[in-house]
Design a protein around this motif. Structure first.
Motif, PDB file in Angstrom:
ATOM      1  N   LEU A  96      -6.896  -1.813  -0.696  1.00 46.63           N
ATOM      2  CA  LEU A  96      -6.855  -3.290  -0.626  1.00 46.63           C
ATOM      3  C   LEU A  96      -5.870  -3.596   0.575  1.00 46.63           C
ATOM      4  CD1 LEU A  96      -6.151  -4.519  -4.372  1.00 46.63           C
ATOM      5  CD2 LEU A  96      -8.280  -4.716  -3.168  1.00 46.63           C
ATOM      6  N   SER A  97      -5.651  -2.471   1.054  1.00 48.85           N
ATOM      7  CA  SER A  97      -4.648  -2.709   2.593  1.00 48.85           C
ATOM      8  C   SER A  97      -5.462  -3.069   3.511  1.00 48.85           C
ATOM      9  CB  SER A  97      -3.722  -1.618   2.625  1.00 48.85           C
ATOM     10  OG  SER A  97      -4.479  -0.477   2.934  1.00 48.85           O
ATOM     11  N   PRO A 129      -8.392  -5.144   5.698  1.00 49.35           N
ATOM     12  CA  PRO A 129      -8.941  -6.526   5.812  1.00 49.35           C
ATOM     13  C   PRO A 129     -10.351  -6.344   5.478  1.00 49.35           C
ATOM     14  CG  PRO A 129      -7.525  -6.328   7.548  1.00 49.35           C
ATOM     15  CD  PRO A 129      -7.885  -4.816   6.869  1.00 49.35           C
ATOM     16  N   THR A 130     -10.960  -5.357   6.191  1.00 51.27           N
ATOM     17  CA  THR A 130     -12.377  -5.108   6.107  1.00 51.27           C
ATOM     18  C   THR A 130     -12.791  -4.919   4.631  1.00 51.27           C
ATOM     19  OG1 THR A 130     -12.762  -4.116   8.273  1.00 51.27           O
ATOM     20  CG2 THR A 130     -14.465  -3.666   6.698  1.00 51.27           C
ATOM     21  N   ARG A 131     -12.126  -4.040   3.855  1.00 48.11           N
ATOM     22  CA  ARG A 131     -12.467  -3.905   2.460  1.00 48.11           C
ATOM     23  C   ARG A 131     -12.426  -4.893   1.623  1.00 48.11           C
ATOM     24  NH1 ARG A 131     -10.354   1.282   4.243  1.00 48.11           N
ATOM     25  NH2 ARG A 131      -8.253   0.999   3.421  1.00 48.11           N
ATOM     26  N   ARG A 132     -11.297  -6.032   1.906  1.00 47.07           N
ATOM     27  CA  ARG A 132     -11.040  -7.107   1.106  1.00 47.07           C
ATOM     28  C   ARG A 132     -12.179  -7.969   1.460  1.00 47.07           C
ATOM     29  NH1 ARG A 132      -5.865  -6.623   2.973  1.00 47.07           N
ATOM     30  NH2 ARG A 132      -5.942  -8.418   4.051  1.00 47.07           N
ATOM     31  N   LYS A 133     -12.835  -8.109   2.645  1.00 40.50           N
ATOM     32  CA  LYS A 133     -13.719  -8.818   2.919  1.00 40.50           C
ATOM     33  C   LYS A 133     -15.025  -8.445   2.220  1.00 40.50           C
ATOM     34  CE  LYS A 133     -16.634 -10.964   6.683  1.00 40.50           C
ATOM     35  NZ  LYS A 133     -16.995 -10.879   8.134  1.00 40.50           N
ATOM     36  N   ILE A 134     -15.198  -7.172   1.967  1.00 41.09           N
ATOM     37  CA  ILE A 134     -16.402  -6.546   1.404  1.00 41.09           C
ATOM     38  C   ILE A 134     -16.221  -7.008  -0.101  1.00 41.09           C
ATOM     39  CG2 ILE A 134     -17.363  -4.269   0.330  1.00 41.09           C
ATOM     40  CD1 ILE A 134     -16.799  -3.125   2.700  1.00 41.09           C
ATOM     41  N   LEU A 135     -15.210  -7.052  -0.789  1.00 40.60           N
ATOM     42  CA  LEU A 135     -14.799  -7.597  -2.251  1.00 40.60           C
ATOM     43  C   LEU A 135     -15.371  -8.999  -2.245  1.00 40.60           C
ATOM     44  CD1 LEU A 135     -11.560  -5.580  -2.856  1.00 40.60           C
ATOM     45  CD2 LEU A 135     -13.988  -4.927  -3.636  1.00 40.60           C
ATOM     46  N   ASP A 136     -15.012  -9.643  -1.401  1.00 44.01           N
ATOM     47  CA  ASP A 136     -15.234 -11.136  -1.258  1.00 44.01           C
ATOM     48  C   ASP A 136     -16.665 -11.567  -1.171  1.00 44.01           C
ATOM     49  OD1 ASP A 136     -12.708 -12.342  -1.536  1.00 44.01           O
ATOM     50  OD2 ASP A 136     -12.385 -12.256   0.941  1.00 44.01           O
ATOM     51  N   LEU A 137     -17.466 -10.592  -0.478  1.00 46.85           N
ATOM     52  CA  LEU A 137     -18.867 -10.634  -0.544  1.00 46.85           C
ATOM     53  C   LEU A 137     -19.555 -10.296  -1.806  1.00 46.85           C
ATOM     54  CD1 LEU A 137     -19.635  -8.905   3.004  1.00 46.85           C
ATOM     55  CD2 LEU A 137     -19.777 -11.228   2.298  1.00 46.85           C
ATOM     56  N   SER A 164       0.940  -1.373   0.013  1.00 47.94           N
ATOM     57  CA  SER A 164      -0.059  -0.058  -0.239  1.00 47.94           C
ATOM     58  C   SER A 164       0.926   1.353  -0.117  1.00 47.94           C
ATOM     59  CB  SER A 164      -0.958  -0.170   1.317  1.00 47.94           C
ATOM     60  OG  SER A 164      -0.141  -0.053   2.426  1.00 47.94           O
ATOM     61  N   ASP A 165       2.072   1.167   0.289  1.00 47.66           N
ATOM     62  CA  ASP A 165       2.882   2.169   0.239  1.00 47.66           C
ATOM     63  C   ASP A 165       3.651   2.416  -1.166  1.00 47.66           C
ATOM     64  OD1 ASP A 165       4.220   4.339   2.176  1.00 47.66           O
ATOM     65  OD2 ASP A 165       5.924   3.605   0.804  1.00 47.66           O
ATOM     66  N   PRO A 166       3.801   3.768  -1.417  1.00 42.00           N
ATOM     67  CA  PRO A 166       4.402   3.943  -2.947  1.00 42.00           C
ATOM     68  C   PRO A 166       5.816   3.705  -2.971  1.00 42.00           C
ATOM     69  CG  PRO A 166       2.857   5.590  -2.292  1.00 42.00           C
ATOM     70  CD  PRO A 166       3.039   5.047  -1.079  1.00 42.00           C
ATOM     71  N   THR A 167       6.490   4.006  -1.831  1.00 49.04           N
ATOM     72  CA  THR A 167       8.030   3.930  -1.630  1.00 49.04           C
ATOM     73  C   THR A 167       8.326   2.639  -1.704  1.00 49.04           C
ATOM     74  OG1 THR A 167       8.157   6.126  -0.215  1.00 49.04           O
ATOM     75  CG2 THR A 167       9.900   4.315  -0.159  1.00 49.04           C
ATOM     76  N   ARG A 168       7.603   1.712  -0.806  1.00 45.27           N
ATOM     77  CA  ARG A 168       7.900   0.233  -1.146  1.00 45.27           C
ATOM     78  C   ARG A 168       7.598  -0.461  -2.434  1.00 45.27           C
ATOM     79  NH1 ARG A 168       5.729   0.599   4.284  1.00 45.27           N
ATOM     80  NH2 ARG A 168       3.594   0.173   3.879  1.00 45.27           N
TER      81      ARG A 168
END
Lengths: 90, 90
Positions: B8-9, B11-19, A9-13
């Motif tokens: 995407l970083s 977990p809640t948002r990734r779970k929403i996508l899964d749903l 999630s970080d641009p630097t990384r």
DNA sequence: AATTCATTTAAGTATTTAACTAAATACTAC
DNA sequence: GTAGTATTTAGTTAAATACTTAAATGAATT
């Protein structure tokens, strides 16, 4: 995979990962590409390593970093599921 | 893509996508799956929308959310580059 | 063994983020 | 238009994050 997503999630990384696409690099070489202190880059590298996105290997007084591609593969599998599942519903 | 990685970083948002992989859902249906207030979920949905990971459509008093697969495709392309480049160096 | 170079760890600070409650908006039905 | 439901916006707070500088570790050199 949570660590991986956090790390990405970080641009630097992500830029660090881009650099490692071309060739393996020492921590110092990596930090030369950034307007940022070495400790900051070191922290980013630590995160990338904990996320299994990179590996490190001690070479004398240097530490050489390289890509670890396994998580990238997992990421692709993960993303593919969202595209495949598009069929079933509409 | 930065917004996507940021989105995407979490977990809640990734779970929403899964749903949403299974079927399109209203904001309310989505929030029913979480131990979290509706405003919180609404914020997450806003972020996912800004990242072009989901679309929304007003249906009367409901708002129906669905996956937008284009960014997932971009994500796959992005990850593939890290695997391909593995050849050139070792 | 003292010095230097490469890197990491520690400690502190400013910004961002994820949650909450309360209030606002928008649609539906009477 | 009043009441009820669905959702979002605004404002606040606590925790996480990304930096910084200073100190610590570890290997190479004299």
């Amino acid at each position: 995979m949570n660590n991986a997503f956090k790390a990405l999630s970080d641009p630097t990384r992500r830029k660090i990962l881009d650099l490692l696409k071309d060739r393996d690099l020492t921590a110092g070489e990596i930090s030369d590409h950034f307007n940022m202190t070495k400790p900051s880059i070191s922290q980013h590298l630590k995160l990338l390593k904990n996320a299994d996105l990179v590996q490190d290997e001690k070479k004398g007084q240097f530490v050489v970093y390289s890509l670890n591609t396994t998580v990238f593969q997992e990421l692709i599998s993960w993303a593919l599921e969202f595209i495949d599942k598009g069929d079933g519903q509409k």
